[in-house]
Motif scaffolding. Structure first.
Motif, short mmCIF file in Angstrom:
data_model
loop_
_atom_site.label_atom_id
_atom_site.label_comp_id
_atom_site.label_asym_id
_atom_site.label_seq_id
_atom_site.Cartn_x
_atom_site.Cartn_y
_atom_site.Cartn_z
N LYS A 6 -8.07 3.48 3.18
CA LYS A 6 -7.79 4.41 4.28
C LYS A 6 -6.65 5.36 3.91
O LYS A 6 -6.74 6.57 4.11
N GLU A 7 -5.59 4.82 3.33
CA GLU A 7 -4.43 5.65 2.98
C GLU A 7 -4.74 6.61 1.83
O GLU A 7 -4.16 7.69 1.76
N VAL A 25 0.84 -1.21 0.00
CA VAL A 25 0.00 0.00 0.00
C VAL A 25 0.87 1.26 0.00
O VAL A 25 0.58 2.23 -0.71
N ASP A 26 1.97 1.25 0.76
CA ASP A 26 2.86 2.43 0.79
C ASP A 26 3.39 2.73 -0.61
O ASP A 26 3.46 3.89 -1.02
N ILE A 27 3.77 1.68 -1.34
CA ILE A 27 4.30 1.89 -2.69
C ILE A 27 3.21 2.47 -3.60
O ILE A 27 3.43 3.45 -4.32
N ASN A 39 -9.13 -3.19 -0.94
CA ASN A 39 -8.25 -3.34 0.22
C ASN A 39 -8.50 -2.23 1.24
O ASN A 39 -8.44 -1.04 0.91
N SER A 40 -8.73 -2.64 2.49
CA SER A 40 -9.15 -1.66 3.50
C SER A 40 -8.05 -0.64 3.82
O SER A 40 -8.33 0.54 4.00
N ALA A 58 -5.67 12.19 0.15
CA ALA A 58 -6.54 13.24 -0.37
C ALA A 58 -6.69 14.37 0.65
O ALA A 58 -6.62 15.56 0.29
N ASP A 59 -6.83 14.02 1.92
CA ASP A 59 -6.97 15.04 2.97
C ASP A 59 -5.72 15.90 3.08
O ASP A 59 -5.79 17.12 3.18
#
Ligand code: KG4
Ligand code: ZN
Length: 339
Positions: A283-284, A250-252, A278-279, A289-290
């Motif tokens: 979330k990430e 997810v980080d990548i 993928n949860s 976006a925020d």
């Protein structure tokens, strides 16, 4: 009533892998989206068996199409066109949808629209109101790409995986941990129970100055970790391994998406494909976006996994462009997004 008569209504069919699906769209609004999944049958074999997929599509297609029409409140005669996924995917599976759509088009005299499955995945975001240009992270079982959505039917691939797709990597890692096919979603659940910083796994290509990915080395790192533990007679904490692997992937994905949005100067981002369920990724993406004040589009899970609604969404824009096929339409297993 007048509006009903003049609206654009499209029946779309999807059969590229292990879901038989049909949908009806009217003026860009989805009226029905019926999905018959074959996952339980393929799970017995640990992966999709192409011959079984074709046969299951054949068995399901006519009732799936009938249900989609019924639920929409329209009949085949009311349709403006018939759309179908022409590729990429399993050729035998694709051919069931393509042949069925051609037969419907021939019998009803309606035009036919051949849709690219990956353009379909991206188009799930049009159903939520995403307006090009925007950057889309495309993450499925067969593809991982960062795409600049230039217009509703035109795309620029900024980067893609050099080996395994993200979904494929999730499924392979899940498999070596004994989780049933397709393991991506099960790995995601198990990861919720683990410590994501407990095991150090590589984050391939994270720092490279491009939008490409490589997941096969990360999958091997998990295998090595498991083998080493076995040799030492140590028990593996599966939850921690799932959590660490999910965190690395997810980080990548999120880092490269952010980089692309900044470089392209676009402040709308979107995601699509099965891995978008993928949860942690969801979330990430919200956090990304925020942080940047971006507008974010994340389709519901049902529109992320394979479905005909997304094919209908792309077909609607192709219809408006007059982008029709003819009855020579054929399935293309390795169709690229941009040709
Ligand atoms: O887009 P899709 O339905 O089919 C293809 O076009 O490939 O994607 C399926 C992929 C599978 O690899 C599946 O394991 C993965 O999406 N997937 C997930 C999750 N849910 C589905 N991967 C990670 N986490 C999930 N929650
Ligand atoms: Zn797909």
């Amino acid at each position: 009533m007048v509006n009903k008569m003049s609206s654009i209504k499209i029946l779309a069919i999807e059969s590229s892998c292990d879901e038989t699906s049909a949908a009806v769209i009217e003026d860009g609004k989805l009226l029905s989206n019926i999905i018959a999944t074959q996952i339980d049958i393929h799970a017995l074999y640990g992966g999709v068996v192409p011959e079984i997929a074709s046969r299951s599509h054949l068995e399901a297609i006519s009732s799936v199409v009938d249900s989609a029409l019924n639920e929409s409140g329209y009949t085949l005669e009311d349709m403006s066109a018939i759309a179908v996924t022409k590729g990429p995917g399993l050729v035998g599976a694709l051919l069931i949808g393509v042949s069925y759509a051609k037969a419907l088009a021939m019998a009803s005299g309606k035009p036919i629209i051949g849709v690219n499955h990956m353009a379909g995945h991206i188009s799930a975001n049009f159903l939520l109101g995403a307006k090009p240009p925007f950057i889309c992270l495309v993450v499925s079982g067969g593809h991982t790409m960062i795409v600049r959505v230039d217009d509703y039917t035109s795309f620029t691939v900024l980067g893609s995986t050099r080996d395994d797709a993200a979904g494929e990597a999730f499924d392979k890692v899940a498999r070596v941990m004994g989780l049933a096919y397709p393991g991506g979603a099960k790995l995601d659940k198990l990861a919720d129970l683990g410590d994501e910083y407990s095991i150090d796994l590589p984050k391939a290509m994270l720092k490279e100055d491009n939008y490409d990915f490589s997941f096969s080395g990360m999958k091997s790192a998990v295998l090595n970790y498991l083998n080493k533990a076995k040799m030492k007679g140590e028990e593996v904490n599966k939850e921690n391994l799932c959590a660490s692997f999910r965190r690395s992937v997810v980080d990548i994905l999120v880092t490269k998406l952010e980089k692309a949005a900044k470089a392209e100067g676009l402040n709308t981002i979107a995601v699509c494909g099965g891995v978008a369920c993928n949860s942690l990724l969801r979330k990430e993406l919200k956090a990304l976006a925020d942080r940047n004040g971006y507008e974010l589009f994340i389709p519901d899970n049902v529109l992320c996994s394979d479905n005909a609604g997304m094919i209908a969404a792309q077909a609607y824009h192709m219809y408006k462009n007059g982008d029709f096929s003819d009855l020579k339409l054929n399935a293309v297993a390795s169709l690229e997004l941009c040709q």
